[in-house]
Design a protein around this motif. Sequence first.
Motif, short mmCIF file in Angstrom:
data_model
loop_
_atom_site.label_atom_id
_atom_site.label_comp_id
_atom_site.label_asym_id
_atom_site.label_seq_id
_atom_site.Cartn_x
_atom_site.Cartn_y
_atom_site.Cartn_z
N LEU A 511 0.82 -1.20 0.00
CA LEU A 511 0.00 0.00 0.00
C LEU A 511 0.86 1.26 0.00
O LEU A 511 0.63 2.20 -0.76
N GLY A 512 1.86 1.24 0.87
CA GLY A 512 2.71 2.42 1.03
C GLY A 512 3.49 2.78 -0.22
O GLY A 512 3.48 3.93 -0.67
N ARG A 513 4.15 1.79 -0.82
CA ARG A 513 4.92 2.04 -2.03
C ARG A 513 4.03 2.61 -3.13
O ARG A 513 4.47 3.45 -3.90
N ALA A 514 2.78 2.10 -3.18
CA ALA A 514 1.88 2.54 -4.24
C ALA A 514 1.28 3.91 -3.92
O ALA A 514 0.49 4.44 -4.70
N GLY A 515 1.64 4.47 -2.78
CA GLY A 515 1.19 5.83 -2.46
C GLY A 515 -0.08 5.89 -1.63
O GLY A 515 -0.55 6.98 -1.30
N HIS A 516 -0.63 4.73 -1.26
CA HIS A 516 -1.83 4.75 -0.42
C HIS A 516 -1.43 4.82 1.05
O HIS A 516 -1.62 3.88 1.80
N LEU A 517 -0.87 5.97 1.43
CA LEU A 517 -0.29 6.06 2.77
C LEU A 517 -1.33 6.00 3.86
O LEU A 517 -1.14 5.35 4.89
N GLN A 518 -2.47 6.67 3.62
CA GLN A 518 -3.51 6.66 4.65
C GLN A 518 -4.08 5.26 4.84
O GLN A 518 -4.31 4.83 5.96
N ARG A 519 -4.28 4.56 3.72
CA ARG A 519 -4.79 3.19 3.83
C ARG A 519 -3.80 2.30 4.58
O ARG A 519 -4.19 1.46 5.39
N ALA A 520 -2.53 2.53 4.30
CA ALA A 520 -1.49 1.75 4.99
C ALA A 520 -1.56 2.01 6.49
O ALA A 520 -1.47 1.09 7.31
N LEU A 521 -1.75 3.28 6.84
CA LEU A 521 -1.84 3.65 8.26
C LEU A 521 -3.05 2.99 8.92
O LEU A 521 -2.95 2.41 10.00
N GLN A 522 -4.18 3.08 8.22
CA GLN A 522 -5.39 2.44 8.75
C GLN A 522 -5.17 0.94 8.93
O GLN A 522 -5.61 0.34 9.92
N PHE A 523 -4.50 0.38 7.97
CA PHE A 523 -4.21 -1.05 8.01
C PHE A 523 -3.46 -1.41 9.29
O PHE A 523 -3.77 -2.38 9.98
N ILE A 524 -2.47 -0.59 9.61
CA ILE A 524 -1.69 -0.83 10.82
C ILE A 524 -2.57 -0.70 12.06
O ILE A 524 -2.49 -1.50 13.00
N GLU A 525 -3.44 0.33 12.02
CA GLU A 525 -4.26 0.59 13.21
C GLU A 525 -5.27 -0.52 13.46
O GLU A 525 -5.66 -0.75 14.60
N THR A 526 -5.67 -1.21 12.37
CA THR A 526 -6.65 -2.28 12.58
C THR A 526 -6.01 -3.63 12.87
O THR A 526 -6.70 -4.60 13.10
N MET A 527 -4.69 -3.69 12.82
CA MET A 527 -4.10 -5.01 13.02
C MET A 527 -4.18 -5.44 14.49
O MET A 527 -4.05 -4.62 15.39
#
Length: 736
Positions: A511-527
């Motif tokens: 997600l992060g490499r592809a520029g979806h930084l917010q989604r990546a952050l959310q992903f971490i928060e839901t883990m």
Amino acid sequence: MLLRTVSAATAETNVATVINKNFFDLFKRSTSLSHLTQTHAQIILHGFQYDISLLTKLTQRLSDLGAMYYARDIFLSVQKPDVFLFNVLMRGFSKNESPHTSLSVFTHLRKSTDLKPNSTTYTYAISAASGFRDERVARVVHGQAVVDGFDSELHVGSNIVKMYFKFSRVEDARKVFDRMPEKDAVSWNTMLSGYRENEMYEESIQELRLGMQIHSLATKTGCYSHDFVLTVAYNAMIHGYTSNGDTELSLSLFREMVLSGARLNSNTVVSLIPVSSHLMLVYAIHGFSLKSNFLSHASVSTSLTTVYSKLNEIESAREIFDESPDKSLASWNAMISGYTQNGLTDDAISLFKEMQKSEFSPNPITITCILSACAQLGTLSLGKWVHGLVKSTDFESSIYVSTALIGMYAKCGSIAEAHRLFDVMPKKNEVTWNTMISGYGLHGHGHEALDIFSEMLNSGIAPTPVTFLCVLYACSHAGLVKEGDEIFSSMIHQYGFEPSVKHYACMVDILGRAGHLQRALQFIETMPGDPDPSVWQTLLGACRIHKDTNLARTVSEKLFELDPDNVGYHVLLSNIHSADRNYPQAATVRQTAKNRKLAKAPGYTLIEIGETPHVFTSGDQSHPQAKAIYEKLEKLEGKMREAGYQPETELALHDVEEEERELMVKFHSERLAIAFGLIATEPGTEIRIIKNLRVCLDCHTVTKLISKITERVIVVRDANRFHHFKDGVCSCGDYW
DNA sequence: GCTTCCCCAA
């Protein structure tokens, strides 16, 4: 005259005995198939082709090397095979995963010859039957043993017990064991480990107590001496708990063992060693072994070498290795493997060379280790040489060796060669598939990796959690966001795997490499559970690529909190600030790093010209052809500037003046290596270099231009992937 | 007793 004939005959017999003995020596020293073939030829040449004892020995050695077709042919060449030869052949097929063939040899013996099976025959028949899926076969063979009167015999009985445990028939195992009139250390041990393997720990411990009671009774009454029963039983128990990772129980049993007065032997130490998660414990075991003179046992010193290596105590490992008087092949392998796993590839290779001068020849395990070293180092030439060695032996049949070969070719840049080997491999396991998938991932060939993955699923091999890591890794390096998403969810819902931190890190990377930084952050928060540093670090890397300073600040604060001593975070954060042209802030971060005495790992690049490796560091002047190299770089730079090249220095060190900064980038180690490659090879030759760190943005641009100007293909392996430069374009699509 | 594949970062 008669007398002379007799003595001549005696002399002949003596000569025969001597030659016969020589052949046995030859067998002992034959470690490869080609040695054995030569020995066989010698046997025929000397007219011993009918000597059944030699042929039996030959059959046995062939079986040890897995050459069962050859072994069977030898067997068939014998007019009247005896029961020993039958036994050896049965053992061979059993050992080489052909229990069916082993049992048909057994059936042939019972039905079609007038030979009588002996207890050894039954030992092998039983272990062959254990290899069947269907336990009915086992019951039939057990029945035959009863008929022939061998079922209560010590060794056969133990094997029957073991067999029933294997089918989880604990009751039957118990019955057979109770009926055995004579029991020894092995049969007790079988009983204990059987309970343990069926997770009946209570019974296992009770059995141990029973063994102890019998032991003390036996000692008191002097009826019979089972001196080793107790030692062996304790060793087996300790070993069991140790390999289950149950340190506490393992150690308390050890204490109990010492208090009970049972004799400790070298196996006790070996059983205890993998406990080892604590260095202090290993030191204690080491000291104890020293005091008890167990270090002279190859098994003890090898285990200690291994455990020290695993704890990154490579010097201690080497000390043990150097001081062990009785080295085995495994001792050498353990040391070589230790070096490989600690990244000391040069040491691994030089020890390998030393080994070749010793009395030991490499076996498939050695080769596997050394191929892994080649892969890490990227030395294709050595890797190819080892491949030649593999071809000249029959090591190719080892799935470890051929998988390691695929990994070596992939990591040394020859992905096509890796795939070719993969295609011709007759047997593949899940690791083989994983290796091929991650190989394509490494080269940024995401779609090929996905193709291999679906081929794997189609061929009925079950993916493992590591398989999913390899696939996700490939997606992240090829920018395949949608595919990664789908695979991650199928891993959970279709395959029922709980994602590990590594899987989460991979997704954050995608997600992060592809520029979806917010989604990546959310992903971490839901883990579920607390994210560990690696996950945050991945996100931080993505912030750097996409120049998101705000998020980077938040993430780096998390990281400082979690792991304040790590150099990487400081460097990365300082680079982010300088990318943002916030030099004062960047300088502060760097100063913090300096104050904590943290240093950036020095970059270096390796290039092989012919068989000779050349290593360059940044601004290196030490190479004999340094002058020519720098001149070449100057010339190239002129041409690049003409083509409109502007140096990009924003990711380099920032706390120096602009011009000086440009200079430092200008002589990054990869440029020196490329320039040297251009000088030292014929025009048109592909240039391959290996860098320990990631290639910086400016060097990436420059390499593209050089590939165009000089019309060369340049293959660069950096810290985590391959770049193939051709005609001004890079295979990574500037995505790395 | 010793062996192959596994995120990120430098």
